[in-house]
Design a protein around this motif. Structure first.
Motif, PDB file in Angstrom:
ATOM      1  N   SER A  77      34.648  29.121  36.914  1.00 23.36           N
ATOM      2  CA  SER A  77      34.877  29.380  38.338  1.00 23.36           C
ATOM      3  C   SER A  77      34.031  30.550  38.843  1.00 23.36           C
ATOM      4  CB  SER A  77      36.364  29.670  38.595  1.00 23.36           C
ATOM      5  OG  SER A  77      36.772  30.866  37.956  1.00 23.36           O
ATOM      6  N   ILE A  78      33.724  31.495  37.947  1.00 24.74           N
ATOM      7  CA  ILE A  78      32.893  32.642  38.338  1.00 24.74           C
ATOM      8  C   ILE A  78      31.494  32.170  38.711  1.00 24.74           C
ATOM      9  CG2 ILE A  78      31.760  34.736  37.494  1.00 24.74           C
ATOM     10  CD1 ILE A  78      34.245  35.255  35.786  1.00 24.74           C
ATOM     11  N   TYR A  79      30.966  31.264  37.901  1.00 25.94           N
ATOM     12  CA  TYR A  79      29.603  30.782  38.152  1.00 25.94           C
ATOM     13  C   TYR A  79      29.573  29.752  39.281  1.00 25.94           C
ATOM     14  CZ  TYR A  79      27.932  33.448  34.231  1.00 25.94           C
ATOM     15  OH  TYR A  79      27.611  34.487  33.416  1.00 25.94           O
ATOM     16  N   GLU A  80      30.666  29.031  39.464  1.00 27.05           N
ATOM     17  CA  GLU A  80      30.742  28.119  40.612  1.00 27.05           C
ATOM     18  C   GLU A  80      30.655  28.919  41.910  1.00 27.05           C
ATOM     19  OE1 GLU A  80      33.530  24.480  42.369  1.00 27.05           O
ATOM     20  OE2 GLU A  80      34.228  25.680  40.671  1.00 27.05           O
ATOM     21  N   LYS A  81      31.333  30.048  41.958  1.00 27.26           N
ATOM     22  CA  LYS A  81      31.271  30.922  43.128  1.00 27.26           C
ATOM     23  C   LYS A  81      29.886  31.539  43.264  1.00 27.26           C
ATOM     24  CE  LYS A  81      33.391  35.053  45.167  1.00 27.26           C
ATOM     25  NZ  LYS A  81      34.412  36.129  44.975  1.00 27.26           N
ATOM     26  N   LEU A  82      29.317  31.941  42.122  1.00 25.14           N
ATOM     27  CA  LEU A  82      27.999  32.571  42.126  1.00 25.14           C
ATOM     28  C   LEU A  82      26.932  31.614  42.650  1.00 25.14           C
ATOM     29  CD1 LEU A  82      26.909  35.367  41.168  1.00 25.14           C
ATOM     30  CD2 LEU A  82      26.255  34.240  39.047  1.00 25.14           C
ATOM     31  N   PHE A  83      27.050  30.326  42.295  1.00 27.61           N
ATOM     32  CA  PHE A  83      26.052  29.336  42.690  1.00 27.61           C
ATOM     33  C   PHE A  83      26.335  28.693  44.054  1.00 27.61           C
ATOM     34  CE2 PHE A  83      24.564  29.448  38.319  1.00 27.61           C
ATOM     35  CZ  PHE A  83      23.221  29.134  38.438  1.00 27.61           C
ATOM     36  N   ARG A  84      27.435  29.050  44.676  1.00 32.33           N
ATOM     37  CA  ARG A  84      27.811  28.401  45.931  1.00 32.33           C
ATOM     38  C   ARG A  84      26.720  28.493  47.008  1.00 32.33           C
ATOM     39  NH1 ARG A  84      33.561  30.079  47.034  1.00 32.33           N
ATOM     40  NH2 ARG A  84      33.865  28.861  45.132  1.00 32.33           N
ATOM     41  N   PRO A  85      26.112  29.664  47.239  1.00 33.79           N
ATOM     42  CA  PRO A  85      25.030  29.727  48.236  1.00 33.79           C
ATOM     43  C   PRO A  85      23.852  28.831  47.865  1.00 33.79           C
ATOM     44  CG  PRO A  85      25.817  31.927  47.709  1.00 33.79           C
ATOM     45  CD  PRO A  85      26.425  31.012  46.697  1.00 33.79           C
ATOM     46  N   PHE A  86      23.540  28.788  46.568  1.00 34.14           N
ATOM     47  CA  PHE A  86      22.427  27.941  46.130  1.00 34.14           C
ATOM     48  C   PHE A  86      22.759  26.465  46.300  1.00 34.14           C
ATOM     49  CE2 PHE A  86      20.268  25.492  42.742  1.00 34.14           C
ATOM     50  CZ  PHE A  86      18.972  25.644  43.194  1.00 34.14           C
ATOM     51  N   MET A  87      24.013  26.094  46.047  1.00 35.90           N
ATOM     52  CA  MET A  87      24.423  24.698  46.242  1.00 35.90           C
ATOM     53  C   MET A  87      24.214  24.281  47.702  1.00 35.90           C
ATOM     54  SD  MET A  87      25.642  23.484  43.275  1.00 35.90           S
ATOM     55  CE  MET A  87      24.149  24.291  42.710  1.00 35.90           C
ATOM     56  N   PHE A 100      29.250  21.077  42.233  1.00 36.51           N
ATOM     57  CA  PHE A 100      29.212  21.838  40.983  1.00 36.51           C
ATOM     58  C   PHE A 100      30.187  21.214  39.997  1.00 36.51           C
ATOM     59  CE2 PHE A 100      30.328  25.204  38.055  1.00 36.51           C
ATOM     60  CZ  PHE A 100      29.160  25.934  37.883  1.00 36.51           C
ATOM     61  N   PHE A 101      29.712  20.944  38.784  1.00 32.73           N
ATOM     62  CA  PHE A 101      30.529  20.308  37.749  1.00 32.73           C
ATOM     63  C   PHE A 101      30.756  21.311  36.615  1.00 32.73           C
ATOM     64  CE2 PHE A 101      30.376  17.363  33.874  1.00 32.73           C
ATOM     65  CZ  PHE A 101      31.746  17.120  33.911  1.00 32.73           C
ATOM     66  N   PRO A 102      31.988  21.862  36.488  1.00 32.71           N
ATOM     67  CA  PRO A 102      32.259  22.822  35.411  1.00 32.71           C
ATOM     68  C   PRO A 102      32.399  22.109  34.070  1.00 32.71           C
ATOM     69  CG  PRO A 102      34.259  22.428  36.684  1.00 32.71           C
ATOM     70  CD  PRO A 102      33.149  21.660  37.364  1.00 32.71           C
ATOM     71  N   VAL A 103      31.540  22.417  33.120  1.00 31.29           N
ATOM     72  CA  VAL A 103      31.588  21.773  31.810  1.00 31.29           C
ATOM     73  C   VAL A 103      32.227  22.715  30.797  1.00 31.29           C
ATOM     74  CG1 VAL A 103      29.646  20.221  32.169  1.00 31.29           C
ATOM     75  CG2 VAL A 103      29.225  22.530  31.345  1.00 31.29           C
ATOM     76  N   GLN A 104      32.912  22.139  29.812  1.00 27.39           N
ATOM     77  CA  GLN A 104      33.660  22.930  28.839  1.00 27.39           C
ATOM     78  C   GLN A 104      32.912  23.164  27.537  1.00 27.39           C
ATOM     79  OE1 GLN A 104      36.511  24.348  29.858  1.00 27.39           O
ATOM     80  NE2 GLN A 104      35.999  23.377  31.810  1.00 27.39           N
ATOM     81  N   SER A 105      31.846  22.416  27.306  1.00 24.67           N
ATOM     82  CA  SER A 105      31.096  22.580  26.061  1.00 24.67           C
ATOM     83  C   SER A 105      29.679  22.075  26.246  1.00 24.67           C
ATOM     84  CB  SER A 105      31.777  21.807  24.920  1.00 24.67           C
ATOM     85  OG  SER A 105      31.663  20.411  25.138  1.00 24.67           O
ATOM     86  N   ASN A 106      28.797  22.489  25.333  1.00 28.49           N
ATOM     87  CA  ASN A 106      27.422  21.996  25.360  1.00 28.49           C
ATOM     88  C   ASN A 106      27.383  20.491  25.163  1.00 28.49           C
ATOM     89  OD1 ASN A 106      26.148  24.587  25.636  1.00 28.49           O
ATOM     90  ND2 ASN A 106      26.562  24.967  23.468  1.00 28.49           N
TER      91      ASN A 106
END
Length: 334
Positions: A77-87, A100-106
């Protein structure tokens, strides 16, 4: 129960269909002059080590919604917020909805692109190799600044108050690697540490934490005696106040490695590929995002040139980026 004979019309039709599929597969194999290490569904005719864009228009994708994912982290969620302007910028720039798709593993991230559910992603340095070979990822950008690409260093950290002062003090200890496929969290230590007298699994016990974040927190709490971690992740956690720089002592720092690679799926329509790259390179990263990511712009890269060091480390550690190796890595096996 009565079984149809080999000459039964149903079986004849099934056999004919199977033969046609086999023939089509054989033709596809023959149509590709070079595949290299790529999975069977891809081709690398120009030998640049990444999957070629399909020449058959029917295989090209031009989705109305683009799905973007950042490399797995402790709190997506931290990076989803961080990337929001770029999205928002990317959506307006390409003229499509971007989510934005939050993934749990590589492994989940790679499988998502392989299955066509993920179109653009930032892959961690090590998994980039799997993403390229198995999911058709085409790396095209890296974070950077006015001096050039932002790099990452492998750091071996211990608690500040620990008795460990040098790498050889860690013999016999419990040390956290991240995951089998991770470059900085596993492959690099296995390739680099033996040269300085510390061999993983021989001189110390390897425990997989899953992520750099968890390795760092585990060292802080005393769950692990030490951990090889990516410097950029450590810096991000320090900047957010999750840990303090004074919590740790650094016993080793490597040469610079490339950081996350931004890649698109190989089968996106050529015009869309070009537009995505333009949108990345034209973006003026805002200060908050630049601080969180460690770079104020996106710079162009190629997998063949810019990931050569990562591939060399992988080769030195005996790592293969095949489907079989991926399945073992996903299962947590070496």
């Amino acid at each position: 129960m009565h079984q149809p004979s080999p000459t039964h019309p149903i079986l004849r039709g099934a056999c004919a269909a199977a033969l046609l599929l086999a023939a089509a597969g054989a033709q596809a194999q023959e149509a590709c002059p070079h595949r290299g290490d790529l999975d069977a569904q891809f081709c690398d005719a120009n030998r640049d080590l990444v999957a070629d864009t399909p020449t058959d228009p029917k295989r090209l994708k031009d989705p109305s919604t683009l799905v973007f994912a950042f490399t797995p982290v402790e709190d997506p969620s931290i990076y989803e917020k961080l990337f929001r302007p770029f999205m928002g910028h990317l959506s307006q720039c390409v003229g499509k909805k971007v989510v934005f798709f939050p993934v749990q593993s590589n492994a989940a991230q790679i499988e998502a692109m392989r299955s066509g559910r993920l179109h653009i992603a930032a892959f961690s340095p090590g998994p980039v190799n799997f993403a390229v070979n198995l999911s058709g990822a085409v790396p095209f950008a890296i974070r950077g600044n006015a001096q050039g690409p932002v790099g990452m260093y492998l750091k071996m950290i211990v608690r500040k108050e620990s008795p460990y002062q040098k790498l050889e003090d860690l013999k016999g200890k419990r040390i956290a690697h991240t995951s089998p496929s991770s470059n900085s969290g596993n492959l690099a230590p296995r390739a680099l540490f033996p040269k300085i007298g510390l061999t993983p699994d021989t001189d110390y016990k390897v425990v997989y934490s899953g992520k750099h974040d968890q390795s760092i927190l585990g060292v802080k709490t005393g769950d692990y005696d030490a951990a090889p971690v990516a410097s950029d992740i450590l810096e991000h956690m320090t900047a957010r106040g999750v840990v303090k720089a004074d919590d740790f002592r650094v016993l080793y720092t490597s040469e610079m490695f490339p950081t996350d690679a931004y890649a698109y799926a190989y089968n996106l329509a050529p015009a869309l590929q070009s537009k995505i790259k333009q949108c990345f390179f034209d973006y003026k990263v805002p200060p908050e995002m630049a601080k969180g990511l460690g770079g104020d712009r996106f710079l162009p890269i190629t997998y063949q040139k810019d990931w050569e060091l990562v591939r060399s480390v992988a080769a030195a550690s005996g790592e293969l980026f095949t489907r079989e190796a991926f399945d073992k890595a996903a299962a947590g096996k070496k």
